[in-house]
Design a protein around this motif. Sequence first.
Motif, PDB file in Angstrom:
ATOM      1  N   GLU A   1     -50.632  12.689 127.525  1.00 40.78           N
ATOM      2  CA  GLU A   1     -49.623  12.215 126.577  1.00 40.78           C
ATOM      3  C   GLU A   1     -49.844  10.754 126.233  1.00 40.78           C
ATOM      4  O   GLU A   1     -49.778  10.364 125.049  1.00 40.78           O
ATOM      5  N   ASN A   2     -50.099   9.921 127.232  1.00 41.34           N
ATOM      6  CA  ASN A   2     -50.312   8.503 126.975  1.00 41.34           C
ATOM      7  C   ASN A   2     -51.594   8.253 126.189  1.00 41.34           C
ATOM      8  O   ASN A   2     -51.632   7.431 125.273  1.00 41.34           O
TER       9      ASN A   2
ATOM     10  N   THR B   1     -45.632  17.811 115.840  1.00 43.52           N
ATOM     11  CA  THR B   1     -46.746  17.030 116.365  1.00 43.52           C
ATOM     12  C   THR B   1     -47.959  17.944 116.438  1.00 43.52           C
ATOM     13  O   THR B   1     -47.968  18.922 117.202  1.00 43.52           O
TER      14      THR B   1
ATOM     15  N   SER C   1     -52.158   8.595 117.456  1.00 46.13           N
ATOM     16  CA  SER C   1     -51.125   9.297 116.701  1.00 46.13           C
ATOM     17  C   SER C   1     -50.716   8.507 115.466  1.00 46.13           C
ATOM     18  O   SER C   1     -50.499   7.297 115.545  1.00 46.13           O
TER      19      SER C   1
ATOM     20  N   SER D   1     -51.179   9.158 122.557  1.00 50.81           N
ATOM     21  CA  SER D   1     -50.298   8.269 121.794  1.00 50.81           C
ATOM     22  C   SER D   1     -51.083   7.186 121.065  1.00 50.81           C
ATOM     23  O   SER D   1     -50.624   6.662 120.042  1.00 50.81           O
TER      24      SER D   1
END
Length: 298
Positions: free
Chosen positions: A188-189, A219, A195, A192
């Motif tokens: 997830e990090n 997303t 994105s 990011s």
Amino acid sequence: TSAFRVVHRNLDTMPRMLSDVGYRTFFTHPGDSWFYNRESVYSYFGITDHMFNESYGEEDFKGTWISDRAFLEKLTAALEERDGDAPLFTYGVSIQNHQSYTIKKYGYLPDPVPTERNLSDDAQQYLSVYFEGLRDSDEMLKNLTAWLEEQEEPWLLAFFGDHQANLGADFLSLREIGGYPENLDTAENRLSLYSVPYLIWGNQAFHETAEMPTLEQTTISSHYLGALTCEVAGFRGLDGYFDYLNDLRRELPVCSVSGYMTADGQYHEELSGELYEMEELRNRWQYYRLKHEDLTKE
């Protein structure tokens, strides 16, 4: 760079698919036609109607790049010139808010971006210049949607950025405003950092003829965006690859070298089982279309 390595012949693409069902296709970008081999690449994609920076003059610049205002003026004029009985697919790429984001970009330092944090001079400079471009992009988007709303024909707009801004070495500005992850140990990090926002919007005429679907997951990986736009426009059954992308998007909305996200919003480092097989098929299918599929036999 992939264009130099891969795109050297006609490819099966979204614009080619739309051409097969009666669409005209048009590409516009206020950059050099030779850079990245753009003119040839978009022709190989099935778009032979191009407009590059030769259509612009000195009055169209804002600083070092052609402005979003001028880009919109040329775009709407080009769309009016190409108005006709056949539908039109247009791919437009603006350039004003391209890097770099130093004071040299406009020749002056725009108003500082208000933040709750104390920023270094470099970070403040990058953000001030970048946000000047964002404001102009916002104005362009507002005026573009207003123009499309005035048209009698249905129009569907997909609007997106193709990468995050380079606001200093090692994510300087992002770190100083607190937008850099504390660690990159999770998918997830890591994701990011790659994105960007996007929107898909239809004018009133579009909504009178079609229903905008509700997305199960907004997303998504960038390789789904074209297929998703086609699905929203009502195109299914024309190309098995794009249909497969839309089916896979519902099961695996994010798949990247940085990690994965499944339909339930959970992030994963690796895939297994059926999802792994589905993603492998997508990769192989994509590679085949890029490297081996022969359209000259059609």
